[in-house]
Design a protein around this motif. Structure first.
Motif, PDB file in Angstrom:
ATOM      1  N   SER A  16     -63.673 114.792 125.103  1.00 56.32           N
ATOM      2  CA  SER A  16     -63.011 116.058 124.826  1.00 56.32           C
ATOM      3  C   SER A  16     -62.030 115.918 123.665  1.00 56.32           C
ATOM      4  CB  SER A  16     -62.304 116.551 126.080  1.00 56.32           C
ATOM      5  OG  SER A  16     -61.945 117.913 125.913  1.00 56.32           O
ATOM      6  N   LEU A  17     -61.290 116.967 123.406  1.00 61.51           N
ATOM      7  CA  LEU A  17     -60.395 116.990 122.257  1.00 61.51           C
ATOM      8  C   LEU A  17     -59.003 116.473 122.636  1.00 61.51           C
ATOM      9  CD1 LEU A  17     -62.505 119.508 121.822  1.00 61.51           C
ATOM     10  CD2 LEU A  17     -60.989 119.970 119.895  1.00 61.51           C
TER      11      LEU A  17
ATOM     12  N   PHE B  49     -57.267 119.779 126.826  1.00 63.27           N
ATOM     13  CA  PHE B  49     -58.667 120.071 127.107  1.00 63.27           C
ATOM     14  C   PHE B  49     -59.205 119.224 128.255  1.00 63.27           C
ATOM     15  CE2 PHE B  49     -60.214 122.867 123.760  1.00 63.27           C
ATOM     16  CZ  PHE B  49     -59.129 122.863 122.885  1.00 63.27           C
ATOM     17  N   GLY B  50     -60.104 119.828 129.006  1.00 66.31           N
ATOM     18  CA  GLY B  50     -60.861 119.079 129.987  1.00 66.31           C
ATOM     19  C   GLY B  50     -62.015 118.349 129.321  1.00 66.31           C
ATOM     20  N   ALA B  51     -62.741 117.588 130.123  1.00 65.38           N
ATOM     21  CA  ALA B  51     -63.849 116.782 129.597  1.00 65.38           C
ATOM     22  C   ALA B  51     -65.058 117.632 129.226  1.00 65.38           C
ATOM     23  CB  ALA B  51     -64.239 115.718 130.612  1.00 65.38           C
TER      24      ALA B  51
ATOM     25  N   TYR C  37     -63.855 127.675 126.020  1.00 57.63           N
ATOM     26  CA  TYR C  37     -64.480 127.553 124.706  1.00 57.63           C
ATOM     27  C   TYR C  37     -65.949 127.165 124.866  1.00 57.63           C
ATOM     28  CZ  TYR C  37     -59.825 127.277 122.536  1.00 57.63           C
ATOM     29  OH  TYR C  37     -58.550 127.537 122.098  1.00 57.63           O
TER      30      TYR C  37
ATOM     31  N   ARG D 211     -70.011 118.071 135.286  1.00 50.61           N
ATOM     32  CA  ARG D 211     -69.993 117.480 133.946  1.00 50.61           C
ATOM     33  C   ARG D 211     -71.257 117.814 133.175  1.00 50.61           C
ATOM     34  NH1 ARG D 211     -67.144 113.344 132.161  1.00 50.61           N
ATOM     35  NH2 ARG D 211     -67.932 114.206 130.209  1.00 50.61           N
TER      36      ARG D 211
ATOM     37  N   GLN E 268     -70.532 121.770 115.855  1.00 48.58           N
ATOM     38  CA  GLN E 268     -69.616 122.845 115.467  1.00 48.58           C
ATOM     39  C   GLN E 268     -68.267 122.683 116.164  1.00 48.58           C
ATOM     40  OE1 GLN E 268     -71.338 126.743 116.000  1.00 48.58           O
ATOM     41  NE2 GLN E 268     -73.323 126.115 115.151  1.00 48.58           N
ATOM     42  N   GLY E 269     -67.301 123.449 115.683  1.00 52.79           N
ATOM     43  CA  GLY E 269     -66.011 123.475 116.346  1.00 52.79           C
ATOM     44  C   GLY E 269     -66.047 124.373 117.570  1.00 52.79           C
ATOM     45  N   PRO E 270     -65.115 124.175 118.486  1.00 48.63           N
ATOM     46  CA  PRO E 270     -65.064 125.045 119.673  1.00 48.63           C
ATOM     47  C   PRO E 270     -64.834 126.506 119.280  1.00 48.63           C
ATOM     48  CG  PRO E 270     -63.689 123.097 119.971  1.00 48.63           C
ATOM     49  CD  PRO E 270     -64.086 123.131 118.527  1.00 48.63           C
TER      50      PRO E 270
ATOM     51  N   ARG F 142     -71.483 119.958 129.961  1.00 51.83           N
ATOM     52  CA  ARG F 142     -72.599 120.016 129.003  1.00 51.83           C
ATOM     53  C   ARG F 142     -73.757 120.760 129.643  1.00 51.83           C
ATOM     54  NH1 ARG F 142     -73.673 117.404 124.370  1.00 51.83           N
ATOM     55  NH2 ARG F 142     -71.900 116.007 124.733  1.00 51.83           N
TER      56      ARG F 142
ATOM     57  N   GLN G  52     -68.703 125.016 122.705  1.00 51.01           N
ATOM     58  CA  GLN G  52     -68.869 124.133 121.552  1.00 51.01           C
ATOM     59  C   GLN G  52     -70.337 123.761 121.410  1.00 51.01           C
ATOM     60  OE1 GLN G  52     -66.783 120.324 121.494  1.00 51.01           O
ATOM     61  NE2 GLN G  52     -66.807 120.305 119.254  1.00 51.01           N
TER      62      GLN G  52
ATOM     63  N   TYR H 288     -57.944 128.738 128.716  1.00 48.95           N
ATOM     64  CA  TYR H 288     -58.940 129.114 127.713  1.00 48.95           C
ATOM     65  C   TYR H 288     -60.302 128.552 128.104  1.00 48.95           C
ATOM     66  CZ  TYR H 288     -54.609 129.169 124.841  1.00 48.95           C
ATOM     67  OH  TYR H 288     -53.342 129.370 124.337  1.00 48.95           O
TER      68      TYR H 288
ATOM     69  N   PHE I 244     -60.790 127.302 115.621  1.00 44.62           N
ATOM     70  CA  PHE I 244     -61.043 125.941 115.195  1.00 44.62           C
ATOM     71  C   PHE I 244     -61.850 125.907 113.905  1.00 44.62           C
ATOM     72  CE2 PHE I 244     -59.605 122.872 118.334  1.00 44.62           C
ATOM     73  CZ  PHE I 244     -59.254 123.702 119.378  1.00 44.62           C
ATOM     74  N   GLY I 245     -61.601 124.860 113.135  1.00 43.95           N
ATOM     75  CA  GLY I 245     -62.402 124.612 111.948  1.00 43.95           C
ATOM     76  C   GLY I 245     -63.757 124.044 112.318  1.00 43.95           C
ATOM     77  N   THR I 246     -64.526 123.801 111.299  1.00 42.45           N
ATOM     78  CA  THR I 246     -65.908 123.334 111.462  1.00 42.45           C
ATOM     79  C   THR I 246     -65.983 121.862 111.841  1.00 42.45           C
ATOM     80  OG1 THR I 246     -65.839 123.077 109.059  1.00 42.45           O
ATOM     81  CG2 THR I 246     -66.973 125.008 109.920  1.00 42.45           C
ATOM     82  N   GLY I 247     -64.885 121.138 111.650  1.00 37.75           N
ATOM     83  CA  GLY I 247     -64.855 119.724 112.002  1.00 37.75           C
ATOM     84  C   GLY I 247     -65.239 118.829 110.836  1.00 37.75           C
TER      85      GLY I 247
ATOM     86  N   LEU J 162     -65.895 124.027 127.245  1.00 37.60           N
ATOM     87  CA  LEU J 162     -64.604 123.356 127.388  1.00 37.60           C
ATOM     88  C   LEU J 162     -63.580 124.317 127.976  1.00 37.60           C
ATOM     89  CD1 LEU J 162     -64.497 121.702 123.861  1.00 37.60           C
ATOM     90  CD2 LEU J 162     -64.728 120.471 126.014  1.00 37.60           C
TER      91      LEU J 162
ATOM     92  N   PHE K 241     -60.706 117.986 113.957  1.00 40.49           N
ATOM     93  CA  PHE K 241     -60.695 119.444 113.861  1.00 40.49           C
ATOM     94  C   PHE K 241     -59.290 119.932 113.558  1.00 40.49           C
ATOM     95  CE2 PHE K 241     -64.881 120.509 115.414  1.00 40.49           C
ATOM     96  CZ  PHE K 241     -65.219 119.482 116.273  1.00 40.49           C
TER      97      PHE K 241
ATOM     98  N   PHE L 213     -56.561 130.462 119.425  1.00 39.82           N
ATOM     99  CA  PHE L 213     -56.906 129.366 118.530  1.00 39.82           C
ATOM    100  C   PHE L 213     -58.243 129.613 117.855  1.00 39.82           C
ATOM    101  CE2 PHE L 213     -54.587 125.173 119.415  1.00 39.82           C
ATOM    102  CZ  PHE L 213     -53.400 125.812 119.628  1.00 39.82           C
TER     103      PHE L 213
ATOM    104  N   LEU M 264     -63.631 130.148 120.848  1.00 35.03           N
ATOM    105  CA  LEU M 264     -62.950 130.742 121.991  1.00 35.03           C
ATOM    106  C   LEU M 264     -63.812 131.832 122.604  1.00 35.03           C
ATOM    107  CD1 LEU M 264     -60.320 131.016 123.688  1.00 35.03           C
ATOM    108  CD2 LEU M 264     -59.611 132.762 122.044  1.00 35.03           C
TER     109      LEU M 264
ATOM    110  N   GLN N 152     -64.864 137.581 122.016  1.00 29.18           N
ATOM    111  CA  GLN N 152     -66.051 136.817 121.635  1.00 29.18           C
ATOM    112  C   GLN N 152     -66.893 136.416 122.844  1.00 29.18           C
ATOM    113  OE1 GLN N 152     -65.629 134.428 117.807  1.00 29.18           O
ATOM    114  NE2 GLN N 152     -63.650 134.018 118.758  1.00 29.18           N
TER     115      GLN N 152
END
Lengths: 110, 115
Positions: free
Chosen positions: A42-43, B106-108, B35, B9, B41-43, B111, B37, B33, A100-103, B91, A88, A98, B45, B59
């Motif tokens: 995770s982040l 953030f949590g793990a 998200y 998980r 790509q980025g997460p 998937r 992902q 929140y 987020f960017g593309t990474g 996430l 990110f 929030f 929201l 969204q």
């Protein structure tokens, strides 16, 4: 709609070298965060930048924020393998939303 | 301090099936929140709660996704029916706004693979 763009998307660099990752965003904000994500994980929060001109440093990483240019940078000094990860940036808008960017996927080569 | 807990998980389902994800935020965190992902790509929201009220769900594909946060603590995110393009990591994050600083933890993640 807010856009957050990072470049480069992929970065392969040798150990010991310096490099900068850029984060551009399309609307006014004075709060920007940097996160790290390891593969399959995770982040993790790295830096919080809360005002124009803010600079934060932790080890080999230094982040800065220019709100007038809508630009943040993450500078890597003397890279080591442990820094390999995806980085990110995230812009914090009104209402604590929030974006987020593309990474940037960083690989540090021995 | 315990972190953000998510389950399951991993989940594999076929398209048109339903699936639900669960999140338990850090104790005392008012904001939660969800998200999405997608690989590479980025997460993005999906929905933001403040206590048990929705702050932003602009969204969230409301024709198939739903989320709730009963009693302002745990939250569930549901997809019904799932599509192939829903394959992603989901996430959950929580935060406690400290002055001007809003660090999300953030949590793990879960998937999801839709076949």
């Amino acid at each position: 709609e807010l856009k957050v763009e990072q470049n480069p998307l992929f970065l392969s660099m040798q150990e010991g070298k310096n490099y900068t990752i850029y984060c551009n965003y399309s609307t006014t904000s004075d709060r920007l965060y940097w996160y790290r994500q390891d593969p399959g994980k995770s982040l993790e929060s790295l830096f919080v930048l809360l005002s124009n001109g803010a600079v934060k440093q932790e080890g080999r990483l230094m982040a800065s924020l220019d709100t007038k240019a809508r630009l943040s940078t993450l500078h890597i000094t003397a890279a080591v393998h442990d820094l390999s990860a995806t980085y990110f940036c995230a812009v914090d808008m009104v209402g604590n939303q929030f974006y987020f960017g593309t990474g940037t996927s960083l690989t540090v080569i021995p | 301090e315990a972190g953000v807990a998510q389950s399951p998980r991993y989940k594999i389902i076929e398209k048109r099936q339903s699936v639900a994800f669960w999140c338990n935020p850090i104790s005392g965190h008012a904001t939660l929140y969800w998200y999405q992902q997608i690989l590479g790509q980025g997460p993005k929201l999906l929905i933001q709660f403040q206590n048990n009220g929705v702050v932003d769900d602009s969204q969230l594909p409301k024709d198939r996704f739903s989320a709730e946060r009963l009693k302002g603590v745990d939250s569930t995110l549901k997809i019904q029916p799932a599509k192939l393009e829903d394959s992603a990591v989901y996430l959950c994050a929580s935060s406690s706004f400290m002055g001007v600083q809003n660090i999300q933890y953030f949590g793990a993640g879960t998937r999801l693979s839709v076949l």
